[in-house]
Write a protein that holds these residues in place. Structure first.
Motif, PDB file in Angstrom:
ATOM      1  N   GLN A  78       0.835  -1.195   0.000  1.00 48.39           N
ATOM      2  CA  GLN A  78       0.000   0.000   0.000  1.00 48.39           C
ATOM      3  C   GLN A  78       0.871   1.247   0.000  1.00 48.39           C
ATOM      4  O   GLN A  78       0.594   2.212  -0.711  1.00 48.39           O
ATOM      5  CB  GLN A  78      -0.915   0.001   1.226  1.00 48.39           C
ATOM      6  CG  GLN A  78      -1.938   1.111   1.204  1.00 48.39           C
ATOM      7  CD  GLN A  78      -2.963   0.926   0.120  1.00 48.39           C
ATOM      8  OE1 GLN A  78      -3.610  -0.103   0.039  1.00 48.39           O
ATOM      9  NE2 GLN A  78      -3.106   1.916  -0.738  1.00 48.39           N
ATOM     10  N   ASP A  79       1.962   1.229   0.770  1.00 49.72           N
ATOM     11  CA  ASP A  79       2.883   2.370   0.790  1.00 49.72           C
ATOM     12  C   ASP A  79       3.512   2.598  -0.585  1.00 49.72           C
ATOM     13  O   ASP A  79       3.633   3.746  -1.038  1.00 49.72           O
ATOM     14  CB  ASP A  79       3.990   2.159   1.829  1.00 49.72           C
ATOM     15  CG  ASP A  79       3.484   2.276   3.253  1.00 49.72           C
ATOM     16  OD1 ASP A  79       2.372   2.808   3.453  1.00 49.72           O
ATOM     17  OD2 ASP A  79       4.207   1.826   4.166  1.00 49.72           O
ATOM     18  N   LYS A  80       3.926   1.520  -1.262  1.00 46.84           N
ATOM     19  CA  LYS A  80       4.503   1.657  -2.603  1.00 46.84           C
ATOM     20  C   LYS A  80       3.483   2.237  -3.582  1.00 46.84           C
ATOM     21  O   LYS A  80       3.808   3.114  -4.387  1.00 46.84           O
ATOM     22  CB  LYS A  80       4.997   0.304  -3.116  1.00 46.84           C
ATOM     23  CG  LYS A  80       6.273  -0.173  -2.479  1.00 46.84           C
ATOM     24  CD  LYS A  80       6.683  -1.507  -3.069  1.00 46.84           C
ATOM     25  CE  LYS A  80       7.849  -2.115  -2.328  1.00 46.84           C
ATOM     26  NZ  LYS A  80       8.180  -3.453  -2.839  1.00 46.84           N
ATOM     27  N   ALA A  81       2.256   1.735  -3.498  1.00 49.06           N
ATOM     28  CA  ALA A  81       1.207   2.241  -4.385  1.00 49.06           C
ATOM     29  C   ALA A  81       0.991   3.735  -4.141  1.00 49.06           C
ATOM     30  O   ALA A  81       0.852   4.516  -5.092  1.00 49.06           O
ATOM     31  CB  ALA A  81      -0.097   1.473  -4.176  1.00 49.06           C
ATOM     32  N   MET A  82       0.979   4.137  -2.875  1.00 48.25           N
ATOM     33  CA  MET A  82       0.786   5.553  -2.551  1.00 48.25           C
ATOM     34  C   MET A  82       1.932   6.411  -3.072  1.00 48.25           C
ATOM     35  O   MET A  82       1.722   7.534  -3.529  1.00 48.25           O
ATOM     36  CB  MET A  82       0.641   5.746  -1.039  1.00 48.25           C
ATOM     37  CG  MET A  82      -0.674   5.251  -0.473  1.00 48.25           C
ATOM     38  SD  MET A  82      -2.117   6.138  -1.110  1.00 48.25           S
ATOM     39  CE  MET A  82      -2.655   5.096  -2.436  1.00 48.25           C
TER      40      MET A  82
END
Length: 195
Positions: A78-82
């Motif tokens: 989720q952090d990478k996507a953000m």
């Protein structure tokens, strides 16, 4: 922040403010009342039948493990996507605010392709995270179903023993939503805040 685009910074601030607002609302409107109801139900449940209360709580450790495991496996993706979304919004904002410069250097097509590429990378990561959240949801539903079966079976046993009535069994089945509800609400809210 010198290396970040202004649109990227704006998106992070916007997402952070939204998450803070969501956390405050969730805490005071959803979680606090649910927690107080949980405490009241558990006190009452122990008063009515401590045996059925313990049977009702058997699946709680598994439910918590799935919740904790789920937040750990989805957090990094989720952090990478953000990060990709923030970068893509940064490029889009900068391109819009500097549209004349972009057009004059004839790199409009290249900027569009880069923008689409960043969004696609973010979309792929978000899709993987959403699939994992779906698996976590399925796991929680299996735990809920097993819990109802265990409570029903335990209740039948205690009815047979003469220690509780059918009404008490029905009450404990109804209490399951209040006992496990805050965990499921936290999971739903965490998905929203992660995004």
């Amino acid at each position: 922040h010198l290396g970040e685009k202004s649109g990227e910074i704006m998106k992070k601030v916007d997402r952070g403010a939204d998450a803070c607002w969501s956390i405050i609302l969730t805490l005071y409107i959803d979680l606090l009342p649910s927690f107080l109801a949980l405490v009241a139900v558990l006190v009452f449940a122990f008063y009515v039948s401590w045996q059925m209360t313990l049977v009702s709580l058997i699946m709680l450790p598994f439910c918590l493990m799935v919740f904790i495991w789920g937040t750990q496996i989805t957090g990094k993706e989720q952090d990478k996507a953000m990060q990709f979304y923030d970068s893509a919004y940064g490029r889009a904002y900068d391109a819009v605010s500097n549209i004349m410069v972009v057009k004059s250097f004839a790199s409009e097509e290249r900027e569009k392709n880069k923008f689409m590429s960043m969004f696609m990378e973010a979309f792929v990561l978000q899709k993987k995270t959403s699939i994992k959240w779906g698996a976590i949801g399925i796991s929680q539903n299996v735990i809920r179903t097993l819990n109802r079966i265990i409570v029903f079976t335990g209740g039948i046993y205690f009815i047979y023993q003469g220690t509780i009535s059918v009404g008490v069994l029905i009450m404990f089945i109804a209490f399951l939503g209040t006992i496990y509800g805050p965990i499921y609400e936290d999971e739903i809210e965490l998905k929203k805040v992660d995004k």
